[in-house]
Scaffold this motif. Structure first.
Motif, PDB file in Angstrom:
ATOM      1  N   LEU A  29       0.775  -1.282   0.030  1.00 19.64           N
ATOM      2  CA  LEU A  29      -0.067  -0.008  -0.083  1.00 19.64           C
ATOM      3  C   LEU A  29       0.790   1.222  -0.025  1.00 19.64           C
ATOM      4  O   LEU A  29       0.656   2.420  -0.677  1.00 19.64           O
ATOM      5  N   GLU A  30       1.939   1.055   0.617  1.00 21.47           N
ATOM      6  CA  GLU A  30       2.782   2.297   1.051  1.00 21.47           C
ATOM      7  C   GLU A  30       3.460   2.736  -0.668  1.00 21.47           C
ATOM      8  O   GLU A  30       3.535   3.816  -1.036  1.00 21.47           O
ATOM      9  N   TYR A  31       4.005   1.520  -1.259  1.00 19.08           N
ATOM     10  CA  TYR A  31       4.380   1.416  -2.605  1.00 19.08           C
ATOM     11  C   TYR A  31       3.347   2.156  -3.529  1.00 19.08           C
ATOM     12  O   TYR A  31       3.677   3.031  -4.592  1.00 19.08           O
ATOM     13  N   CYS A  32       2.115   1.777  -3.557  1.00 19.03           N
ATOM     14  CA  CYS A  32       1.148   2.234  -4.477  1.00 19.03           C
ATOM     15  C   CYS A  32       0.879   3.689  -4.241  1.00 19.03           C
ATOM     16  O   CYS A  32       0.678   4.521  -5.158  1.00 19.03           O
ATOM     17  N   SER A  33       0.880   4.072  -3.046  1.00 17.55           N
ATOM     18  CA  SER A  33       0.739   5.687  -2.547  1.00 17.55           C
ATOM     19  C   SER A  33       2.055   6.364  -2.887  1.00 17.55           C
ATOM     20  O   SER A  33       1.713   7.461  -3.712  1.00 17.55           O
ATOM     21  N   HIS A  34       3.098   6.100  -3.023  1.00 14.86           N
ATOM     22  CA  HIS A  34       4.382   6.505  -3.328  1.00 14.86           C
ATOM     23  C   HIS A  34       4.276   6.710  -5.170  1.00 14.86           C
ATOM     24  O   HIS A  34       4.512   7.922  -5.244  1.00 14.86           O
ATOM     25  N   THR A  35       4.240   5.676  -5.809  1.00 14.06           N
ATOM     26  CA  THR A  35       4.137   5.901  -7.190  1.00 14.06           C
ATOM     27  C   THR A  35       2.738   6.626  -7.792  1.00 14.06           C
ATOM     28  O   THR A  35       3.186   7.291  -8.780  1.00 14.06           O
ATOM     29  N   GLN A  36       1.691   6.526  -6.877  1.00 15.24           N
ATOM     30  CA  GLN A  36       0.406   7.539  -7.610  1.00 15.24           C
ATOM     31  C   GLN A  36       0.884   8.959  -7.279  1.00 15.24           C
ATOM     32  O   GLN A  36       0.482   9.634  -8.019  1.00 15.24           O
ATOM     33  N   GLN A  37       1.659   8.968  -6.565  1.00 15.65           N
ATOM     34  CA  GLN A  37       1.879  10.454  -6.119  1.00 15.65           C
ATOM     35  C   GLN A  37       2.747  10.861  -7.163  1.00 15.65           C
ATOM     36  O   GLN A  37       2.674  12.237  -7.390  1.00 15.65           O
ATOM     37  N   ASN A  38       3.658  10.439  -7.277  1.00 18.56           N
ATOM     38  CA  ASN A  38       4.887  10.823  -8.282  1.00 18.56           C
ATOM     39  C   ASN A  38       4.763  10.571  -9.840  1.00 18.56           C
ATOM     40  O   ASN A  38       5.311  10.940 -10.579  1.00 18.56           O
ATOM     41  N   GLY A  39       3.419   9.679 -10.044  1.00 18.48           N
ATOM     42  CA  GLY A  39       2.967   9.824 -11.449  1.00 18.48           C
ATOM     43  C   GLY A  39       3.344   8.553 -12.052  1.00 18.48           C
ATOM     44  O   GLY A  39       3.158   8.136 -13.254  1.00 18.48           O
ATOM     45  N   TYR A  40       4.209   7.798 -11.269  1.00 16.98           N
ATOM     46  CA  TYR A  40       4.983   6.516 -11.962  1.00 16.98           C
ATOM     47  C   TYR A  40       3.904   5.429 -12.194  1.00 16.98           C
ATOM     48  O   TYR A  40       3.908   4.579 -13.235  1.00 16.98           O
ATOM     49  N   PHE A  41       3.049   5.271 -11.350  1.00 14.17           N
ATOM     50  CA  PHE A  41       1.819   4.495 -11.416  1.00 14.17           C
ATOM     51  C   PHE A  41       1.014   4.256 -12.625  1.00 14.17           C
ATOM     52  O   PHE A  41       1.071   3.308 -13.208  1.00 14.17           O
ATOM     53  N   ASP A  42       0.685   5.231 -12.920  1.00 12.31           N
ATOM     54  CA  ASP A  42      -0.033   5.501 -14.359  1.00 12.31           C
ATOM     55  C   ASP A  42       0.927   5.416 -15.578  1.00 12.31           C
ATOM     56  O   ASP A  42       0.253   4.688 -16.599  1.00 12.31           O
ATOM     57  N   GLN A  43       1.890   5.692 -15.279  1.00 13.81           N
ATOM     58  CA  GLN A  43       3.177   5.802 -16.605  1.00 13.81           C
ATOM     59  C   GLN A  43       3.457   4.335 -16.778  1.00 13.81           C
ATOM     60  O   GLN A  43       3.659   3.792 -17.915  1.00 13.81           O
ATOM     61  N   ARG A  44       3.752   3.678 -15.898  1.00 16.58           N
ATOM     62  CA  ARG A  44       4.184   2.196 -15.807  1.00 16.58           C
ATOM     63  C   ARG A  44       3.033   1.535 -16.559  1.00 16.58           C
ATOM     64  O   ARG A  44       3.124   0.645 -17.120  1.00 16.58           O
ATOM     65  N   ARG A  45       1.528   1.773 -16.105  1.00 18.13           N
ATOM     66  CA  ARG A  45       0.534   1.011 -16.788  1.00 18.13           C
ATOM     67  C   ARG A  45       0.475   1.289 -18.217  1.00 18.13           C
ATOM     68  O   ARG A  45       0.280   0.466 -19.093  1.00 18.13           O
ATOM     69  N   SER A  46       0.779   2.437 -18.564  1.00 18.72           N
ATOM     70  CA  SER A  46       0.719   3.054 -19.959  1.00 18.72           C
ATOM     71  C   SER A  46       1.621   2.146 -20.874  1.00 18.72           C
ATOM     72  O   SER A  46       1.731   1.606 -21.834  1.00 18.72           O
ATOM     73  N   GLU A  47       2.843   1.902 -19.970  1.00 20.42           N
ATOM     74  CA  GLU A  47       4.119   1.280 -20.832  1.00 20.42           C
ATOM     75  C   GLU A  47       3.539  -0.094 -21.019  1.00 20.42           C
ATOM     76  O   GLU A  47       4.303  -1.011 -21.931  1.00 20.42           O
ATOM     77  N   GLN A  48       3.195  -0.797 -20.193  1.00 16.92           N
ATOM     78  CA  GLN A  48       2.634  -2.105 -19.997  1.00 16.92           C
ATOM     79  C   GLN A  48       1.732  -2.453 -21.328  1.00 16.92           C
ATOM     80  O   GLN A  48       1.739  -3.171 -21.979  1.00 16.92           O
ATOM     81  N   ALA A  49       0.644  -1.253 -21.542  1.00 10.85           N
ATOM     82  CA  ALA A  49      -0.317  -1.634 -22.407  1.00 10.85           C
ATOM     83  C   ALA A  49       0.285  -1.553 -23.650  1.00 10.85           C
ATOM     84  O   ALA A  49       0.121  -2.331 -24.838  1.00 10.85           O
ATOM     85  N   LYS A  50       1.267  -0.646 -24.050  1.00 14.33           N
ATOM     86  CA  LYS A  50       2.014  -0.542 -25.110  1.00 14.33           C
ATOM     87  C   LYS A  50       2.752  -1.749 -25.394  1.00 14.33           C
ATOM     88  O   LYS A  50       3.047  -2.418 -26.512  1.00 14.33           O
ATOM     89  N   TYR A  51       3.607  -2.340 -24.449  1.00 17.53           N
ATOM     90  CA  TYR A  51       4.461  -3.789 -24.551  1.00 17.53           C
ATOM     91  C   TYR A  51       3.310  -4.846 -24.915  1.00 17.53           C
ATOM     92  O   TYR A  51       3.738  -5.399 -25.840  1.00 17.53           O
ATOM     93  N   TRP A  52       2.541  -4.950 -24.648  1.00 21.92           N
ATOM     94  CA  TRP A  52       1.394  -6.125 -24.637  1.00 21.92           C
ATOM     95  C   TRP A  52       0.797  -6.083 -26.183  1.00 21.92           C
ATOM     96  O   TRP A  52       0.446  -6.937 -26.625  1.00 21.92           O
ATOM     97  N   MET A  53       0.730  -4.618 -26.501  1.00 19.62           N
ATOM     98  CA  MET A  53       0.203  -4.372 -28.121  1.00 19.62           C
ATOM     99  C   MET A  53       1.218  -5.165 -29.023  1.00 19.62           C
ATOM    100  O   MET A  53       0.866  -5.759 -29.697  1.00 19.62           O
ATOM    101  N   TYR A  54       2.499  -4.839 -28.629  1.00 15.24           N
ATOM    102  CA  TYR A  54       3.691  -5.354 -29.537  1.00 15.24           C
ATOM    103  C   TYR A  54       3.872  -6.857 -29.369  1.00 15.24           C
ATOM    104  O   TYR A  54       4.149  -7.733 -30.168  1.00 15.24           O
TER     105      TYR A  54
END
Length: 375
Positions: free
Chosen positions: A296-321
């Motif tokens: 939960l601490e990790y999720c809060s940390h990455t959501q605050q600095n924007g990495y959480f959503d950025q990583r999910r976007s990268e994953q979506a692109k990865y699985w497209m390829y």
């Protein structure tokens, strides 16, 4: 006594008029006919895409399981239905915490997941476990015994366990697992656990579809130098030393210190998160709450600095390829003209009449030529 009476029971003779014997009943069928008819009707009934989608959104576990079965099927007609279901469920997904759990065989992953899962559901969350079971290279079969190990979690109304065979895919994790994850989220599960086979490169595939990656270790698996050599350490967002109970507590604490020292030698993660090394006992249920708090601490940390959503976007692109690569591979091997040529090229390669690379290039040239002619 007459011949007929001799053939019948002696009780039927006139001398035994006072004795009355009721006739026996015929042997009943082994299966209740009404139940058998109902099972046949259910088997024949085909659900529409709308039925599947509505059932999943309503949290119907039966519909969810059937939809995942369609995803895992290799039949073209099943895949068409499955893709439409996923497309319809996609807007309702993405609202869960996705956790990958990996570790070498024997580290106690299944036992840990049960203890961890009971802790999560005890806090009011709905948990889905996608457990990947390795398939035999010889028989192609899988035991699918994870639900047997997770006896308490399997009967928890807030938990859903789906064991799936790896079926030869990379480490048992590929597109089908990610698509099953989407359906579980649409069904209302806010915490998704993916258990890997734990035999090498499957961890890379899991890492590309989860938010938090947990590495399960046991004491005595190697010193800090051994930890540095393992590439999996670089992907871990946390390390848990399992089986920290009984006489093993001191060894677990020593292993924790060694792995903490090893982690300091790695470059900092793009998320800005510093992985922690924790100890736990899945049997005694100790240290489980600290791991959940760390997630939960990790999720809060990455959501605050924007990495959480950025990583999910990268994953979506990865699985497209990855999907493009998979579709190209499937179409290549299912093209009739190519299927007819492959055995001849195999013989030439086996007889050293042609190198493997030349044979591959010639087959690919033939494939692209055939595709171009059809256009």
């Amino acid at each position: 006594m007459t011949d007929k009476n001799k053939r019948d029971h002696i009780e039927n003779a006139p001398d035994y008029k006072a004795l009355k014997v009721n006739k026996g009943i015929s042997k009943p069928p082994s299966i209740n006919p009404k139940i058998a008819d109902r099972l046949i009707m259910n088997k024949r009934k085909k659900h529409s895409v709308e039925d599947y989608v509505q059932g999943i959104l309503d949290g119907n576990i039966g519909m969810l399981s059937q939809a995942i079965t369609l995803i895992e099927s290799s039949k073209h007609e099943h895949q068409s239905v499955a893709q439409e279901i996923i497309e319809r469920c996609l807007p309702y997904s993405g609202k869960s915490v996705r956790i990958g759990v990996t570790g070498v065989p024997g580290a106690g992953k299944s036992t840990f997941i049960e203890a961890f899962g009971k802790h999560v559901t005890g806090h009011g969350h709905k948990l889905a476990v996608l457990a990947i079971d390795p398939s035999s290279e010889r028989s192609k079969g899988s035991i699918l015994g994870d639900k047997t190990r997770m006896e308490e979690l399997a009967v928890d109304p807030k938990a859903y366990i789906r064991p799936s065979p790896s079926a030869g895919s990379l480490g048992g994790v590929a597109r089908k697992t990610r698509e099953s994850l989407i359906l579980c989220e649409a069904a209302g599960f806010d915490t998704i656990l993916i258990e890997t086979v734990g035999v090498g490169q499957s961890e890379t595939a899991v890492h590309s579809m989860v938010d938090f990656f947990l590495l399960i270790k046991i004491a005595g698996a190697g010193d800090e130098l051994q930890g540095i050599k393992r590439g999996i350490m670089e992907m871990a967002d946390a390390i848990s030393i399992n089986k920290a109970d009984g006489n093993n507590i001191h060894k677990a604490q020593l292993a924790r210190v060694q792995f903490e020292n090893a982690l300091h030698l790695f470059p900092q993660s793009p998320s800005g998160w510093i992985p922690k090394v924790l100890t736990c006992s899945s049997i005694e249920k100790t240290g489980i709450d600290a791991i959940w708090d760390n997630i939960l601490e990790y999720c809060s940390h990455t959501q605050q600095n924007g990495y959480f959503d950025q990583r999910r976007s990268e994953q979506a692109k990865y699985w497209m390829y990855e999907t493009i690569n998979e579709q190209l591979r499937d179409r290549f091997y299912h093209l009739e003209s190519i299927k007819g040529q492959i055995p001849d090229f195999e013989k030439k390669v086996l007889k050293d009449e042609m190198s493997s690379f030349v044979a591959a290039h010639k087959l690919l040239d033939a494939y692209f030529s055939d595709v171009k002619n059809k256009e």
